[in-house]
Design an enzyme around this catalytic site. Structure first.
Site, PDB file in Angstrom:
ATOM      1  N   ASP A  46       0.849  -1.194   0.000  1.00 27.02           N
ATOM      2  CA  ASP A  46       0.000   0.000   0.000  1.00 27.02           C
ATOM      3  C   ASP A  46       0.887   1.247   0.000  1.00 27.02           C
ATOM      4  O   ASP A  46       1.676   1.457   0.921  1.00 27.02           O
ATOM      5  CB  ASP A  46      -0.888  -0.001   1.258  1.00 27.02           C
ATOM      6  CG  ASP A  46      -1.859   1.168   1.264  1.00 27.02           C
ATOM      7  OD1 ASP A  46      -2.962   1.014   0.720  1.00 27.02           O
ATOM      8  OD2 ASP A  46      -1.496   2.233   1.804  1.00 27.02           O
ATOM      9  N   TYR A  51       2.948   9.855  -0.060  1.00 24.76           N
ATOM     10  CA  TYR A  51       4.058   9.304   0.741  1.00 24.76           C
ATOM     11  C   TYR A  51       5.424   9.584   0.090  1.00 24.76           C
ATOM     12  O   TYR A  51       6.457   9.392   0.721  1.00 24.76           O
ATOM     13  CB  TYR A  51       3.915   7.784   0.948  1.00 24.76           C
ATOM     14  CG  TYR A  51       2.595   7.328   1.540  1.00 24.76           C
ATOM     15  CD1 TYR A  51       1.733   8.227   2.166  1.00 24.76           C
ATOM     16  CD2 TYR A  51       2.198   5.999   1.472  1.00 24.76           C
ATOM     17  CE1 TYR A  51       0.514   7.813   2.681  1.00 24.76           C
ATOM     18  CE2 TYR A  51       0.979   5.585   1.997  1.00 24.76           C
ATOM     19  CZ  TYR A  51       0.135   6.492   2.591  1.00 24.76           C
ATOM     20  OH  TYR A  51      -1.070   6.084   3.102  1.00 24.76           O
ATOM     21  N   LYS A  76      -2.732   6.005  -4.320  1.00 23.85           N
ATOM     22  CA  LYS A  76      -3.852   6.920  -4.038  1.00 23.85           C
ATOM     23  C   LYS A  76      -3.622   8.285  -4.678  1.00 23.85           C
ATOM     24  O   LYS A  76      -2.479   8.761  -4.737  1.00 23.85           O
ATOM     25  CB  LYS A  76      -4.002   7.089  -2.508  1.00 23.85           C
ATOM     26  CG  LYS A  76      -3.929   5.777  -1.756  1.00 23.85           C
ATOM     27  CD  LYS A  76      -4.148   5.912  -0.266  1.00 23.85           C
ATOM     28  CE  LYS A  76      -3.789   4.622   0.443  1.00 23.85           C
ATOM     29  NZ  LYS A  76      -2.356   4.516   0.841  1.00 23.85           N
ATOM     30  N   HIS A 109      -7.613   9.598  -2.058  1.00 28.96           N
ATOM     31  CA  HIS A 109      -6.997   9.494  -0.727  1.00 28.96           C
ATOM     32  C   HIS A 109      -7.878  10.098   0.373  1.00 28.96           C
ATOM     33  O   HIS A 109      -8.032   9.508   1.444  1.00 28.96           O
ATOM     34  CB  HIS A 109      -5.628  10.183  -0.766  1.00 28.96           C
ATOM     35  CG  HIS A 109      -4.662   9.673   0.245  1.00 28.96           C
ATOM     36  ND1 HIS A 109      -3.302   9.612   0.026  1.00 28.96           N
ATOM     37  CD2 HIS A 109      -4.837   9.205   1.506  1.00 28.96           C
ATOM     38  CE1 HIS A 109      -2.703   9.119   1.100  1.00 28.96           C
ATOM     39  NE2 HIS A 109      -3.609   8.871   2.015  1.00 28.96           N
ATOM     40  N   LYS A 231       2.598  -1.209   8.879  1.00 25.14           N
ATOM     41  CA  LYS A 231       3.895  -0.698   8.400  1.00 25.14           C
ATOM     42  C   LYS A 231       4.972  -1.002   9.436  1.00 25.14           C
ATOM     43  O   LYS A 231       4.766  -0.819  10.641  1.00 25.14           O
ATOM     44  CB  LYS A 231       3.795   0.822   8.187  1.00 25.14           C
ATOM     45  CG  LYS A 231       5.115   1.534   7.965  1.00 25.14           C
ATOM     46  CD  LYS A 231       5.677   2.142   9.243  1.00 25.14           C
ATOM     47  CE  LYS A 231       7.040   2.757   9.062  1.00 25.14           C
ATOM     48  NZ  LYS A 231       7.639   3.214  10.339  1.00 25.14           N
ATOM     49  N   SER A 232       6.134  -1.446   8.974  1.00 28.12           N
ATOM     50  CA  SER A 232       7.298  -1.512   9.853  1.00 28.12           C
ATOM     51  C   SER A 232       8.555  -1.461   9.003  1.00 28.12           C
ATOM     52  O   SER A 232       8.588  -2.015   7.907  1.00 28.12           O
ATOM     53  CB  SER A 232       7.303  -2.804  10.682  1.00 28.12           C
ATOM     54  OG  SER A 232       8.437  -2.798  11.523  1.00 28.12           O
ATOM     55  N   VAL A 233       9.590  -0.802   9.528  1.00 25.23           N
ATOM     56  CA  VAL A 233      10.879  -0.836   8.828  1.00 25.23           C
ATOM     57  C   VAL A 233      11.794  -1.883   9.473  1.00 25.23           C
ATOM     58  O   VAL A 233      12.949  -2.009   9.088  1.00 25.23           O
ATOM     59  CB  VAL A 233      11.576   0.549   8.831  1.00 25.23           C
ATOM     60  CG1 VAL A 233      10.816   1.521   7.937  1.00 25.23           C
ATOM     61  CG2 VAL A 233      11.716   1.114  10.243  1.00 25.23           C
ATOM     62  N   ARG A 237       9.702  -7.282  13.086  1.00 21.00           N
ATOM     63  CA  ARG A 237       8.293  -6.900  13.217  1.00 21.00           C
ATOM     64  C   ARG A 237       7.497  -7.248  11.954  1.00 21.00           C
ATOM     65  O   ARG A 237       6.335  -7.622  12.035  1.00 21.00           O
ATOM     66  CB  ARG A 237       8.161  -5.410  13.516  1.00 21.00           C
ATOM     67  CG  ARG A 237       8.542  -5.076  14.944  1.00 21.00           C
ATOM     68  CD  ARG A 237       8.534  -3.576  15.114  1.00 21.00           C
ATOM     69  NE  ARG A 237       8.703  -3.178  16.490  1.00 21.00           N
ATOM     70  CZ  ARG A 237       8.818  -1.912  16.868  1.00 21.00           C
ATOM     71  NH1 ARG A 237       8.777  -0.945  15.979  1.00 21.00           N
ATOM     72  NH2 ARG A 237       8.974  -1.608  18.134  1.00 21.00           N
ATOM     73  N   ASN A 241       4.243  -9.483  12.277  1.00 24.18           N
ATOM     74  CA  ASN A 241       2.934  -9.044  11.767  1.00 24.18           C
ATOM     75  C   ASN A 241       2.393  -9.982  10.689  1.00 24.18           C
ATOM     76  O   ASN A 241       1.191 -10.005  10.429  1.00 24.18           O
ATOM     77  CB  ASN A 241       3.037  -7.617  11.197  1.00 24.18           C
ATOM     78  CG  ASN A 241       3.425  -6.590  12.255  1.00 24.18           C
ATOM     79  OD1 ASN A 241       3.309  -6.859  13.459  1.00 24.18           O
ATOM     80  ND2 ASN A 241       3.903  -5.437  11.834  1.00 24.18           N
TER      81      ASN A 241
HETATM   82  N1  LIG Z   1      -5.479   6.196   3.599  1.00 24.37           N
HETATM   83  C1  LIG Z   1      -4.951   6.898   4.553  1.00 24.37           C
HETATM   84  O1  LIG Z   1      -5.296   8.070   4.781  1.00 24.37           O
HETATM   85  C2  LIG Z   1      -3.875   6.289   5.397  1.00 24.37           C
HETATM   86  C3  LIG Z   1      -3.416   6.949   6.545  1.00 24.37           C
HETATM   87  C4  LIG Z   1      -2.428   6.339   7.322  1.00 24.37           C
HETATM   88  C5  LIG Z   1      -1.929   5.106   6.938  1.00 24.37           C
HETATM   89  N2  LIG Z   1      -2.350   4.489   5.783  1.00 24.37           N
HETATM   90  C6  LIG Z   1      -1.794   3.195   5.340  1.00 24.37           C
HETATM   91  O2  LIG Z   1      -1.897   2.237   6.403  1.00 24.37           O
HETATM   92  C7  LIG Z   1      -0.597   1.728   6.706  1.00 24.37           C
HETATM   93  C8  LIG Z   1      -0.483   1.352   8.162  1.00 24.37           C
HETATM   94  O3  LIG Z   1      -0.766   2.464   9.013  1.00 24.37           O
HETATM   95  P1  LIG Z   1       0.358   3.256   9.834  1.00 24.37           P
HETATM   96  O4  LIG Z   1       1.674   3.106   9.170  1.00 24.37           O
HETATM   97  O5  LIG Z   1      -0.153   4.647  10.026  1.00 24.37           O
HETATM   98  O6  LIG Z   1       0.312   2.598  11.268  1.00 24.37           O
HETATM   99  P2  LIG Z   1       0.430   1.117  11.895  1.00 24.37           P
HETATM  100  O7  LIG Z   1       0.720   0.117  10.837  1.00 24.37           O
HETATM  101  O8  LIG Z   1      -0.783   0.947  12.752  1.00 24.37           O
HETATM  102  O9  LIG Z   1       1.672   1.273  12.864  1.00 24.37           O
HETATM  103  C9  LIG Z   1       2.970   1.533  12.397  1.00 24.37           C
HETATM  104  C10 LIG Z   1       3.856   1.864  13.599  1.00 24.37           C
HETATM  105  O10 LIG Z   1       3.886   0.765  14.511  1.00 24.37           O
HETATM  106  C11 LIG Z   1       5.219   0.259  14.630  1.00 24.37           C
HETATM  107  N3  LIG Z   1       5.083  -1.213  14.572  1.00 24.37           N
HETATM  108  C12 LIG Z   1       4.781  -1.980  13.487  1.00 24.37           C
HETATM  109  N4  LIG Z   1       4.698  -3.267  13.819  1.00 24.37           N
HETATM  110  C13 LIG Z   1       4.946  -3.342  15.147  1.00 24.37           C
HETATM  111  C14 LIG Z   1       5.022  -4.413  16.085  1.00 24.37           C
HETATM  112  N5  LIG Z   1       4.806  -5.670  15.687  1.00 24.37           N
HETATM  113  N6  LIG Z   1       5.297  -4.124  17.383  1.00 24.37           N
HETATM  114  C15 LIG Z   1       5.511  -2.851  17.776  1.00 24.37           C
HETATM  115  N7  LIG Z   1       5.455  -1.801  16.941  1.00 24.37           N
HETATM  116  C16 LIG Z   1       5.185  -2.032  15.642  1.00 24.37           C
HETATM  117  C17 LIG Z   1       6.001   0.844  13.469  1.00 24.37           C
HETATM  118  O11 LIG Z   1       7.342   1.105  13.856  1.00 24.37           O
HETATM  119  P3  LIG Z   1       8.633   0.519  13.053  1.00 24.37           P
HETATM  120  O12 LIG Z   1       8.485   0.885  11.614  1.00 24.37           O
HETATM  121  O13 LIG Z   1       9.778   1.201  13.731  1.00 24.37           O
HETATM  122  O14 LIG Z   1       8.608  -0.972  13.289  1.00 24.37           O
HETATM  123  C18 LIG Z   1       5.275   2.159  13.220  1.00 24.37           C
HETATM  124  O15 LIG Z   1       5.741   3.146  14.123  1.00 24.37           O
HETATM  125  C19 LIG Z   1       0.312   2.888   6.272  1.00 24.37           C
HETATM  126  O16 LIG Z   1       1.664   2.520   6.196  1.00 24.37           O
HETATM  127  C20 LIG Z   1      -0.319   3.283   4.976  1.00 24.37           C
HETATM  128  O17 LIG Z   1       0.035   2.375   3.946  1.00 24.37           O
HETATM  129  C21 LIG Z   1      -3.328   5.068   5.023  1.00 24.37           C
END
Ligand SMILES: NC(=O)c1ccc[n+]([C@@H]2O[C@H](COP(=O)([O-])OP(=O)(O)OC[C@H]3O[C@@H](n4cnc5c(N)ncnc54)[C@H](OP(=O)(O)O)[C@@H]3O)[C@@H](O)[C@H]2O)c1
Length: 277
Positions: A46, A51, A76, A109, A231-233, A237, A241
């Site tokens: 995604d 981004y 998007k 988006h 998301k994770s870098v 993790r 996940n």
């Molecule tokens: N359509 C929209 O408006 C919209 C908005 C926001 C996001 N998105 C999409 O949704 C995706 C996911 O959402 P998000 O990136 O906002 O948040 P998320 O996936 O809920 O959380 C990501 C955060 O959690 C950490 N993390 C990931 N796996 C983990 C684990 N197993 N244990 C502990 N911490 C963990 C990551 O850190 P590290 O990277 O350091 O591991 C990062 O800081 C985005 O990447 C994007 O593609 C879409």
């Protein structure tokens, strides 16, 4: 290892229920991260023009050696390109940046209801879909009032609605509307960017299953039918996940997690968000 299930969208296209999110991955780090995710087994990425990393996502997929058809890619339309012709041009740029001749899923988006709306934008996406260069089209951050307008004024029912959703924002109203109209719900920020991982209820359920809080939260999404892309870098993790298909939460555990809802967002409110780059 159990494989990732797919969800059939309303036009018959299959999308892997678990993918990899790339928001906030810096362009310079994106190729390495996406290559690592593909190596772990993710086959759904995604991204978004917003981004700034579409180019690197495309490079990673090409370098992985996988066939283009093996990876489901979503991008998007950025805010600021909602006018019909701007949307068409923005889609061309997205394809060019990714280096692809088609996209699996293209989304609006944000609805931006206060700054011009989205109906003519959706008509542009319908044209793109008609040209065959997007296998499916959908929306993101649409509330039920926005979806109702689209359904009343245009022809094509969105294949997906990608909204913020996690145990602190269960989105019952939007999910019910999506389900009623055969729109698949995608949950962004599925672990609330880490905020739900300290929740005592989630920790207790995770300990019972010898899993991590992130795995239990993602499993809750999968069992309710959400499409997710954490998301994770960090490669460990990414693996954590990904390994969520070999255990089940009971109905009682599912209900306990759903009951954590407090309508709390980590991101902006779609009714008022009007940011344009
Ligand atoms: N359509 C929209 O408006 C919209 C908005 C926001 C996001 N998105 C999409 O949704 C995706 C996911 O959402 P998000 O990136 O906002 O948040 P998320 O996936 O809920 O959380 C990501 C955060 O959690 C950490 N993390 C990931 N796996 C983990 C684990 N197993 N244990 C502990 N911490 C963990 C990551 O850190 P590290 O990277 O350091 O591991 C990062 O800081 C985005 O990447 C994007 O593609 C879409």
């Amino acid at each position: 290892m159990a494989s990732v299930p797919t969800i059939r969208l309303n036009n018959g296209v299959e999308i892997p229920q678990l993918g990899f999110g790339t928001y906030q991955i810096k362009p310079a780090e994106t190729k390495v991260a996406v290559l690592a995710a593909l190596d772990v087994g993710y086959r759904h990425i995604d991204t978004a023009e917003m981004y700034g990393n579409e180019k690197q996502v495309g490079e990673a997929i090409r370098e992985s050696g996988l066939d283009r058809g093996e990876v489901f890619v979503t991008s998007k339309l950025n805010n600021g390109f909602h006018a019909h012709d701007d949307a068409l041009k923005a889609f061309d740029r997205t394809l060019e940046d990714l280096g692809f001749d088609y996209l699996d899923l293209f989304l609006i988006h944000w609805p931006l209801p206060a700054v011009g709306g989205f109906v003519e934008t959706w008509r542009a996406l319908e044209e793109i879909y008609g040209s065959g260069r997007a296998r499916a089209i959908g929306v993101s951050n649409f509330q039920t009032s926005h979806l109702r307008r689209l359904l009343e004024e245009t022809e094509t029912v969105p294949a997906v609605n990608q909204v913020e959703a996690h145990p602190y924002l269960t989105q019952d109203e939007v999910r019910a509307f999506d389900a009623e109209h055969d729109i698949a719900t995608e949950a962004w920020s599925p672990i609330a960017q880490g905020k739900v991982l300290h929740d005592p209820t989630i920790i207790r359920i995770a300990e019972r299953h010898s899993r991590t809080p992130a795995q239990v939260t993602l499993r809750w999404h999968i069992q309710r039918g959400d499409i997710v892309f954490p998301k994770s870098v960090n490669v460990e993790r990414m693996e954590e996940n990904f390994h969520i298909f070999d255990f089940d939460l009971s109905e009682e555990e599912m209900n306990e997690i759903s009951a954590l809802n407090r309508d709390e967002r980590v991101g902006p409110d779609p009714d008022t968000f009007n940011w344009i780059p």
